[in-house]
Motif scaffolding. Structure first.
Motif, PDB file in Angstrom:
ATOM      1  N   LEU A  26      37.026  47.575  49.626  1.00  0.00           N
ATOM      2  CA  LEU A  26      38.329  47.434  50.282  1.00  0.00           C
ATOM      3  C   LEU A  26      38.720  45.964  50.443  1.00  0.00           C
ATOM      4  O   LEU A  26      39.907  45.632  50.522  1.00  0.00           O
ATOM      5  CB  LEU A  26      38.321  48.116  51.657  1.00  0.00           C
ATOM      6  N   ILE A  27      37.715  45.089  50.449  1.00  0.00           N
ATOM      7  CA  ILE A  27      37.984  43.649  50.550  1.00  0.00           C
ATOM      8  C   ILE A  27      38.053  43.004  49.168  1.00  0.00           C
ATOM      9  O   ILE A  27      38.996  42.295  48.830  1.00  0.00           O
ATOM     10  CB  ILE A  27      36.897  42.960  51.404  1.00  0.00           C
ATOM     11  N   GLN A  28      37.030  43.261  48.343  1.00  0.00           N
ATOM     12  CA  GLN A  28      36.931  42.586  47.053  1.00  0.00           C
ATOM     13  C   GLN A  28      38.029  42.969  46.065  1.00  0.00           C
ATOM     14  O   GLN A  28      38.600  42.110  45.390  1.00  0.00           O
ATOM     15  CB  GLN A  28      35.569  42.880  46.426  1.00  0.00           C
ATOM     16  N   LEU A  29      38.334  44.250  45.977  1.00  0.00           N
ATOM     17  CA  LEU A  29      39.279  44.705  44.955  1.00  0.00           C
ATOM     18  C   LEU A  29      40.681  44.114  45.103  1.00  0.00           C
ATOM     19  O   LEU A  29      41.247  43.629  44.111  1.00  0.00           O
ATOM     20  CB  LEU A  29      39.334  46.231  44.919  1.00  0.00           C
ATOM     21  N   PRO A  30      41.288  44.135  46.296  1.00  0.00           N
ATOM     22  CA  PRO A  30      42.630  43.534  46.373  1.00  0.00           C
ATOM     23  C   PRO A  30      42.625  42.028  46.124  1.00  0.00           C
ATOM     24  O   PRO A  30      43.565  41.495  45.529  1.00  0.00           O
ATOM     25  CB  PRO A  30      43.092  43.862  47.802  1.00  0.00           C
ATOM     26  N   ILE A  31      41.552  41.337  46.533  1.00  0.00           N
ATOM     27  CA  ILE A  31      41.480  39.891  46.293  1.00  0.00           C
ATOM     28  C   ILE A  31      41.433  39.600  44.799  1.00  0.00           C
ATOM     29  O   ILE A  31      42.225  38.805  44.273  1.00  0.00           O
ATOM     30  CB  ILE A  31      40.242  39.261  46.973  1.00  0.00           C
ATOM     31  N   ILE A  32      40.502  40.243  44.094  1.00  0.00           N
ATOM     32  CA  ILE A  32      40.350  39.942  42.674  1.00  0.00           C
ATOM     33  C   ILE A  32      41.549  40.442  41.882  1.00  0.00           C
ATOM     34  O   ILE A  32      41.956  39.824  40.889  1.00  0.00           O
ATOM     35  CB  ILE A  32      39.022  40.532  42.127  1.00  0.00           C
ATOM     36  N   TYR A  33      42.148  41.549  42.325  1.00  0.00           N
ATOM     37  CA  TYR A  33      43.331  42.054  41.623  1.00  0.00           C
ATOM     38  C   TYR A  33      44.477  41.051  41.732  1.00  0.00           C
ATOM     39  O   TYR A  33      45.078  40.666  40.724  1.00  0.00           O
ATOM     40  CB  TYR A  33      43.761  43.407  42.183  1.00  0.00           C
ATOM     41  N   LEU A  70      32.349  33.919  40.924  1.00  0.00           N
ATOM     42  CA  LEU A  70      33.213  34.412  41.999  1.00  0.00           C
ATOM     43  C   LEU A  70      34.530  34.951  41.447  1.00  0.00           C
ATOM     44  O   LEU A  70      35.162  35.807  42.058  1.00  0.00           O
ATOM     45  CB  LEU A  70      33.503  33.294  43.006  1.00  0.00           C
ATOM     46  N   VAL A  71      34.929  34.435  40.291  1.00  0.00           N
ATOM     47  CA  VAL A  71      36.153  34.925  39.642  1.00  0.00           C
ATOM     48  C   VAL A  71      35.817  35.808  38.434  1.00  0.00           C
ATOM     49  O   VAL A  71      36.654  36.040  37.567  1.00  0.00           O
ATOM     50  CB  VAL A  71      37.081  33.752  39.224  1.00  0.00           C
ATOM     51  N   PHE A  72      34.534  36.258  38.370  1.00  0.00           N
ATOM     52  CA  PHE A  72      34.078  37.229  37.382  1.00  0.00           C
ATOM     53  C   PHE A  72      34.245  36.732  35.943  1.00  0.00           C
ATOM     54  O   PHE A  72      34.512  37.525  35.038  1.00  0.00           O
ATOM     55  CB  PHE A  72      34.822  38.561  37.570  1.00  0.00           C
ATOM     56  N   THR A  73      34.074  35.433  35.727  1.00  0.00           N
ATOM     57  CA  THR A  73      34.343  34.845  34.411  1.00  0.00           C
ATOM     58  C   THR A  73      33.122  34.123  33.856  1.00  0.00           C
ATOM     59  O   THR A  73      32.624  33.184  34.480  1.00  0.00           O
ATOM     60  CB  THR A  73      35.518  33.848  34.495  1.00  0.00           C
ATOM     61  N   PHE A 130      41.622  44.397  34.185  1.00  0.00           N
ATOM     62  CA  PHE A 130      40.733  44.956  33.170  1.00  0.00           C
ATOM     63  C   PHE A 130      39.954  43.846  32.470  1.00  0.00           C
ATOM     64  O   PHE A 130      38.742  43.953  32.261  1.00  0.00           O
ATOM     65  CB  PHE A 130      41.550  45.753  32.153  1.00  0.00           C
ATOM     66  N   LEU A 131      40.633  42.761  32.115  1.00  0.00           N
ATOM     67  CA  LEU A 131      40.005  41.669  31.376  1.00  0.00           C
ATOM     68  C   LEU A 131      38.897  41.005  32.180  1.00  0.00           C
ATOM     69  O   LEU A 131      37.762  40.880  31.711  1.00  0.00           O
ATOM     70  CB  LEU A 131      41.068  40.631  30.996  1.00  0.00           C
ATOM     71  N   PHE A 132      39.208  40.594  33.407  1.00  0.00           N
ATOM     72  CA  PHE A 132      38.247  39.818  34.189  1.00  0.00           C
ATOM     73  C   PHE A 132      37.153  40.670  34.829  1.00  0.00           C
ATOM     74  O   PHE A 132      35.994  40.257  34.881  1.00  0.00           O
ATOM     75  CB  PHE A 132      38.976  39.023  35.276  1.00  0.00           C
ATOM     76  N   VAL A 133      37.518  41.842  35.316  1.00  0.00           N
ATOM     77  CA  VAL A 133      36.554  42.649  36.058  1.00  0.00           C
ATOM     78  C   VAL A 133      35.704  43.522  35.137  1.00  0.00           C
ATOM     79  O   VAL A 133      34.515  43.722  35.394  1.00  0.00           O
ATOM     80  CB  VAL A 133      37.271  43.528  37.104  1.00  0.00           C
ATOM     81  N   MET A 134      36.264  44.000  34.032  1.00  0.00           N
ATOM     82  CA  MET A 134      35.520  44.920  33.171  1.00  0.00           C
ATOM     83  C   MET A 134      35.151  44.324  31.811  1.00  0.00           C
ATOM     84  O   MET A 134      33.987  44.302  31.428  1.00  0.00           O
ATOM     85  CB  MET A 134      36.335  46.208  32.994  1.00  0.00           C
ATOM     86  N   TRP A 135      36.133  43.799  31.088  1.00  0.00           N
ATOM     87  CA  TRP A 135      35.897  43.313  29.722  1.00  0.00           C
ATOM     88  C   TRP A 135      34.867  42.184  29.672  1.00  0.00           C
ATOM     89  O   TRP A 135      34.014  42.145  28.776  1.00  0.00           O
ATOM     90  CB  TRP A 135      37.213  42.862  29.113  1.00  0.00           C
TER      91      TRP A 135
END
Length: 338
Positions: free
Chosen positions: A209-216, A98-101, A163-168
């Motif tokens: 529109l929901i996921q991006l601002p939350i994870i950012y 859920l936190v992309f980790t 960048f680290l959590f969502v892409m790297w």
């Protein structure tokens, strides 16, 4: 227990009283963290029909719950959230997605961080890149510019976390090892499992529109939290020969005194000195350990506003034993006249 009796006990004996996960507290923490987070997702979806400003407002609250979920993931990796290591792995892997980790990779790096925190001779794993004054002076002009960019608050807090959590973390690399690579694949699979049905249900535009601002927001706040835990005005760093586990936990890790609601959302991680003294203490026991033992009462807290000043600190001045800003660096070490 009286103060005299406490003084006679070693720190190892003291923390052993709190190294005990309570399954009821752990399960309740999952419920009161994950439950509201999922409900906020629903509320944010319906808020899109009213105003995106309302959606963004709700995203700040949802990000707070996601940080709390990350703390549970973090505790699972330390084996402190459940007595069962199988339960820690299963819950940690799911919540980590859920936190992309990736669970195994992140916790391997984090484990090294715990063993080397504040050690000038063993930097590099799970740390914010920090150079000494002497090291910085030996760099070429190009590398100095790169380091300055890396330590710039806009790069360090506004760009790098996402960048680290969502892409790297989406891409396996050889240095991760077999378990680390496997955890990347598992994390990516779980992300697909919960993302694809949501995209089908609400459409990709609403999903983003929901996921991006939350994870950012969650990644920015999370990286800042990690930063101030070891980058603050009175922090200590030492060479290997002077490195001491207890001293580094209590003087090389901050005691962040947050407002009560921020302490709740951050899962008591502000008691980071206690956490480094014993990673086996579940987050819901950290405050109790600090308050019930006299040996921790003289530790100077870092409050919220002064913690913001730490973002200007860039280099470790080994001669004076303190972090300094580039402005201080220029005053203390002026460039030689040509």
């Amino acid at each position: 227990m009286g103060e005299e009796q406490q003084d006679k006990r070693t720190w190892i004996e003291v923390i052993s009283d709190y190294n005990k996960p309570d399954v009821r507290k752990s399960v309740w923490q999952i419920i009161n963290s994950l439950g509201p987070y999922l409900l906020l997702w629903v509320a944010m979806y319906y808020s899109l029909q009213i105003s995106y400003l309302l959606t963004l407002g709700l995203s700040f609250i949802a990000a707070g719950f996601l940080i709390r979920i990350f703390i549970i993931f973090h505790d699972c990796g330390h084996g402190s959230f459940f007595k069962s290591q199988k339960a820690n792995r299963i819950v940690g892997s799911i919540l980590g997605s859920l936190v992309f980790t990736p669970y195994d990779y992140w916790h391997r790096e984090h484990g090294i961080h715990h063993k080397t925190v504040g050690n000038l001779d063993k930097r590099g794993s799970g740390d914010v890149w920090t150079l000494t004054v002497e090291e910085y002076n030996t760099l070429s002009r190009g590398k100095k510019l790169f380091y300055r960019l890396y330590r710039n608050p806009i790069i360090l807090f506004a760009i790098a976390p996402f960048f680290l959590f969502v892409m790297w973390f989406r891409f396996p690399r050889k240095k991760m090892g077999k378990s680390g690579i496997r955890s990347v694949y598992i994390t990516n699979l779980v992300i697909l499992v919960f993302s694809v049905p949501l995209i089908i249900l609400m459409g990709w535009k609403a999903f983003l529109l929901i996921q991006l601002p939350i994870i950012y927001l969650a990644t920015v706040a999370g990286v800042w939290l990690f930063y101030v835990q070891h980058q603050y005005e009175d922090v200590i760093w030492t060479r290997q020969e002077d490195w001491d586990y207890r001293k580094m936990a209590l003087e090389g890790s901050s005691f962040m005194k947050f407002p009560r609601f921020l302490q709740w959302f951050s899962g008591n991680i502000g008691y980071h000195h206690i956490h480094h003294l014993s990673p086996k203490i579940p987050n819901y026991n950290l405050e109790k350990c600090h308050k019930e033992n006299q040996m921790f009462q003289d530790i100077k807290p870092v409050t919220f506003v002064p913690s913001l000043r730490t973002m200007s600190l860039r280099l470790w001045n080994e001669k004076e034993g303190q972090l300094i800003s580039f402005r201080q660096f220029k005053k203390l070490f002026p460039a030689p006249a040509r």
